[in-house]
Design a protein around this motif. Structure first.
Motif, PDB file in Angstrom:
ATOM      1  N   THR A 187      33.708  35.250  31.978  1.00 37.08           N
ATOM      2  CA  THR A 187      34.407  35.736  30.788  1.00 37.08           C
ATOM      3  C   THR A 187      35.921  35.820  30.983  1.00 37.08           C
ATOM      4  O   THR A 187      36.639  36.242  30.068  1.00 37.08           O
ATOM      5  CB  THR A 187      33.895  37.140  30.416  1.00 37.08           C
ATOM      6  N   MET A 188      36.381  35.394  32.128  1.00 33.23           N
ATOM      7  CA  MET A 188      37.804  35.540  32.452  1.00 33.23           C
ATOM      8  C   MET A 188      38.456  34.167  32.538  1.00 33.23           C
ATOM      9  O   MET A 188      37.908  33.229  33.110  1.00 33.23           O
ATOM     10  CB  MET A 188      37.946  36.279  33.800  1.00 33.23           C
ATOM     11  N   ALA A 204      45.545  41.564  38.126  1.00 33.00           N
ATOM     12  CA  ALA A 204      44.436  40.971  37.379  1.00 33.00           C
ATOM     13  C   ALA A 204      43.131  41.688  37.684  1.00 33.00           C
ATOM     14  O   ALA A 204      42.298  41.890  36.789  1.00 33.00           O
ATOM     15  CB  ALA A 204      44.317  39.485  37.729  1.00 33.00           C
ATOM     16  N   ALA A 205      42.947  42.082  38.960  1.00 37.18           N
ATOM     17  CA  ALA A 205      41.715  42.773  39.340  1.00 37.18           C
ATOM     18  C   ALA A 205      41.609  44.126  38.634  1.00 37.18           C
ATOM     19  O   ALA A 205      40.533  44.530  38.172  1.00 37.18           O
ATOM     20  CB  ALA A 205      41.669  42.956  40.852  1.00 37.18           C
ATOM     21  N   ARG A 206      42.727  44.842  38.534  1.00 37.51           N
ATOM     22  CA  ARG A 206      42.704  46.132  37.840  1.00 37.51           C
ATOM     23  C   ARG A 206      42.434  45.948  36.355  1.00 37.51           C
ATOM     24  O   ARG A 206      41.761  46.770  35.724  1.00 37.51           O
ATOM     25  CB  ARG A 206      44.030  46.853  38.065  1.00 37.51           C
ATOM     26  N   LYS A 207      42.957  44.865  35.804  1.00 39.49           N
ATOM     27  CA  LYS A 207      42.804  44.622  34.366  1.00 39.49           C
ATOM     28  C   LYS A 207      41.391  44.184  34.016  1.00 39.49           C
ATOM     29  O   LYS A 207      40.841  44.578  32.988  1.00 39.49           O
ATOM     30  CB  LYS A 207      43.804  43.558  33.919  1.00 39.49           C
ATOM     31  N   SER A 208      40.767  43.372  34.880  1.00 36.64           N
ATOM     32  CA  SER A 208      39.448  42.804  34.559  1.00 36.64           C
ATOM     33  C   SER A 208      38.313  43.774  34.827  1.00 36.64           C
ATOM     34  O   SER A 208      37.184  43.563  34.368  1.00 36.64           O
ATOM     35  CB  SER A 208      39.220  41.519  35.365  1.00 36.64           C
ATOM     36  N   GLY A 209      38.583  44.847  35.559  1.00 38.25           N
ATOM     37  CA  GLY A 209      37.557  45.861  35.767  1.00 38.25           C
ATOM     38  C   GLY A 209      36.415  45.383  36.636  1.00 38.25           C
ATOM     39  O   GLY A 209      36.623  44.903  37.753  1.00 38.25           O
ATOM     40  N   SER A 210      35.175  45.466  36.098  1.00 39.61           N
ATOM     41  CA  SER A 210      33.978  45.189  36.894  1.00 39.61           C
ATOM     42  C   SER A 210      33.312  43.867  36.535  1.00 39.61           C
ATOM     43  O   SER A 210      32.085  43.715  36.625  1.00 39.61           O
ATOM     44  CB  SER A 210      32.968  46.335  36.712  1.00 39.61           C
ATOM     45  N   GLU A 211      34.092  42.899  36.095  1.00 38.66           N
ATOM     46  CA  GLU A 211      33.519  41.594  35.752  1.00 38.66           C
ATOM     47  C   GLU A 211      32.796  41.003  36.969  1.00 38.66           C
ATOM     48  O   GLU A 211      33.373  40.920  38.057  1.00 38.66           O
ATOM     49  CB  GLU A 211      34.617  40.633  35.306  1.00 38.66           C
ATOM     50  N   PRO A 212      31.527  40.586  36.806  1.00 36.18           N
ATOM     51  CA  PRO A 212      30.787  40.044  37.953  1.00 36.18           C
ATOM     52  C   PRO A 212      31.177  38.593  38.234  1.00 36.18           C
ATOM     53  O   PRO A 212      31.690  37.892  37.350  1.00 36.18           O
ATOM     54  CB  PRO A 212      29.341  40.132  37.497  1.00 36.18           C
ATOM     55  N   ASN A 234      34.019  26.423  39.022  1.00 36.33           N
ATOM     56  CA  ASN A 234      34.746  27.644  38.675  1.00 36.33           C
ATOM     57  C   ASN A 234      34.253  28.796  39.533  1.00 36.33           C
ATOM     58  O   ASN A 234      33.047  29.014  39.650  1.00 36.33           O
ATOM     59  CB  ASN A 234      34.543  27.992  37.198  1.00 36.33           C
ATOM     60  N   TYR A 235      35.176  29.550  40.108  1.00 37.24           N
ATOM     61  CA  TYR A 235      34.807  30.695  40.947  1.00 37.24           C
ATOM     62  C   TYR A 235      35.284  32.022  40.351  1.00 37.24           C
ATOM     63  O   TYR A 235      35.094  33.066  40.975  1.00 37.24           O
ATOM     64  CB  TYR A 235      35.388  30.521  42.363  1.00 37.24           C
ATOM     65  N   PHE A 236      35.891  31.990  39.187  1.00 36.28           N
ATOM     66  CA  PHE A 236      36.306  33.211  38.501  1.00 36.28           C
ATOM     67  C   PHE A 236      35.151  33.729  37.639  1.00 36.28           C
ATOM     68  O   PHE A 236      34.206  32.986  37.338  1.00 36.28           O
ATOM     69  CB  PHE A 236      37.514  32.927  37.607  1.00 36.28           C
TER      70      PHE A 236
END
Length: 436
Positions: A403-404, A354-362, A398-400
């Motif tokens: 946009t995810m 998921a981290a690789r897929k979401s890229g640089s989402e803050p 929410n801690y995600f």
């Protein structure tokens, strides 16, 4: 199959050195080879090729002393090819050029060449590539022999032009048949009782050539009656088990150990650990791998498992060998009997994906610190709910990334301590649903 080696070879001329038993009993036809039915049988790869009159290049993969060279020589006889044998250990590029040129001239005169390359994995990439044009134009039919995994050691181009056939270590039944053939050649029975005879076969460790060497030693003894196992052991050293700490056998045995632990079989796990130790494996390597097993296959189903392994490693470092290995053995036993869960391992891999897929989402702004005025003006920390001030010390925020979609990675099992963790996970999920 019949016997590994033939028995109708004439005696050596007078004045010459005696021929080794292995040479005296060398097979004269493929039908005389002991074992390897999975390769030589009528419906097996070589049987089918020979039946169809179409032999392709081959790679024989197997341990020493199982007939790789013998089968290659007999294949040449069966197919009327000129047999040439070289060893990758002693053959350089100039030698290869001479071999290829001789094969080319032979082909022009109407005869093909079966080139048997022993230890073919020892050739480098360029040397292996030099075979390709001569294989493709039919100058040579290559038969390579290797004790190493071809998929690791041979070029893909060579493998694509040759069929890999796996030759297996000889069984005790195969070795017994070979012993009987040797006794017939020697015209006398070995001076061993039943258990000692079986011990002799076990000493060979599946290697027919090694067995014949042992038989030669035993046959030369002048003894009264039959020797028992104890007397045999005093006269013969047990052959060391095949184990290469940096090769295929190393990875096979650690895989067997790991899967035995995962399969909750302490006896099998201890056996494979003992096999590695008797082969000379570094106990520190085992200590590291044992901890990995605790993390990967037990995880939070038994959080104490990692502690047991770390203490076992520490005990080994303090005691040294051989006493320290006992602590490692106890850790292996504990892991094998511990409740199993890879939920933590699976959750970590899912989170990484998921981290690789979401890229640089803050992160969402409400969980960012705001040490400066400007950051506060940007909304950093605004609306953050301090969990200790919330009911049940749980805010449900929410801690995600905003946009995810919320991820669900950790799925505990109904075993061991994770049964309790599953209850906690479900409890917080209910609270989160109520407070969202």
């Amino acid at each position: 199959m019949a016997d590994l080696f033939a028995s109708d070879t004439p005696p050596a001329p007078k004045g010459t050195a005696p021929r080794p038993l292995a040479d005296q009993l060398r097979p004269q036809a493929l039908s005389e080879v002991i074992g390897q039915e999975q390769v030589l049988g009528s419906e097996a790869p070589l049987g089918v090729m020979l039946g169809a009159g179409s032999l392709s290049s081959l790679i024989f993969w197997g341990p020493p002393g199982v007939g790789k060279t013998t089968i290659a020589r007999l294949l040449a006889d069966e197919t009327d090819l000129h047999f040439v044998q070289i060893s990758a250990i002693f053959t350089g590029v100039p030698d290869l050029k001479k071999v290829f040129e001789a094969a080319r001239l032979r082909r022009q005169n109407g005869q093909g060449t079966l080139l048997f390359v022993d230890e073919i994995h020892r050739f480098n990439k360029a040397q292996q590539d030099s075979f390709l044009p001569h294989m493709e134009d039919g100058t040579i039919l290559l038969v390579g022999a290797t004790t190493e995994n071809p998929s690791f050691e041979l070029n893909a181009a060579v493998l694509s032009r040759a069929q890999v056939l796996v030759l297996e270590r000889l069984s005790l039944a195969d070795l017994e048949r070979l012993t009987q053939r040797a006794e017939k050649q020697l015209a006398r029975a070995l001076p061993l009782d039943g258990p000692a005879r079986e011990a002799l076969l076990e000493m060979a460790d599946g290697d027919g050539r090694a067995l014949l060497n042992l038989i030669e030693q035993v046959a030369a003894w002048r003894v009264e009656g039959k020797l028992n196992t104890e007397a045999l052991s005093k006269r013969l050293m047990k052959r060391a088990a095949k184990y290469d700490k940096g090769g295929e056998e190393h990875y096979n045995l650690i895989s067997a150990l790991h899967k035995s632990v995962r399969g909750s079989d302490p006896d099998a796990a201890l056996y494979w650990m003992a096999r590695m130790l008797t082969g000379g494996e570094d106990p520190r390597y085992l200590a590291r791998r044992i901890i990995r097993m605790a993390v990967e296959d037990i995880g939070l189903a038994d959080p104490q498992a990692q502690t047991v392994c770390l203490h076992a490693w520490e005990t080994y470092e303090r005691l040294g060998s051989p006493e320290g290995e006992l602590a490692l053995a106890q850790a292996v036993t504990y892991l094998a009997l511990a409740p199993k869960s890879n939920a933590g391992y699976a959750a970590y891999k899912a989170a990484m994906q998921a981290a690789r897929k979401s890229g640089s989402e803050p992160p969402p702004k409400h969980i960012l610190n705001a040490p400066t005025k400007m950051m506060k003006e940007q909304g950093y920390g605004a609306g953050y709910a301090y969990d200790h001030d919330a009911e049940d010390a749980f805010s449900g925020q929410n801690y995600f990334p905003e946009t995810m979609q919320r991820g669900s990675y950790y799925q505990p099992v109904e075993r061991g301590f994770e049964r309790e963790l599953k209850k906690r996970l479900e409890y917080f999920a209910r609270l989160r649903a109520q407070r969202s």
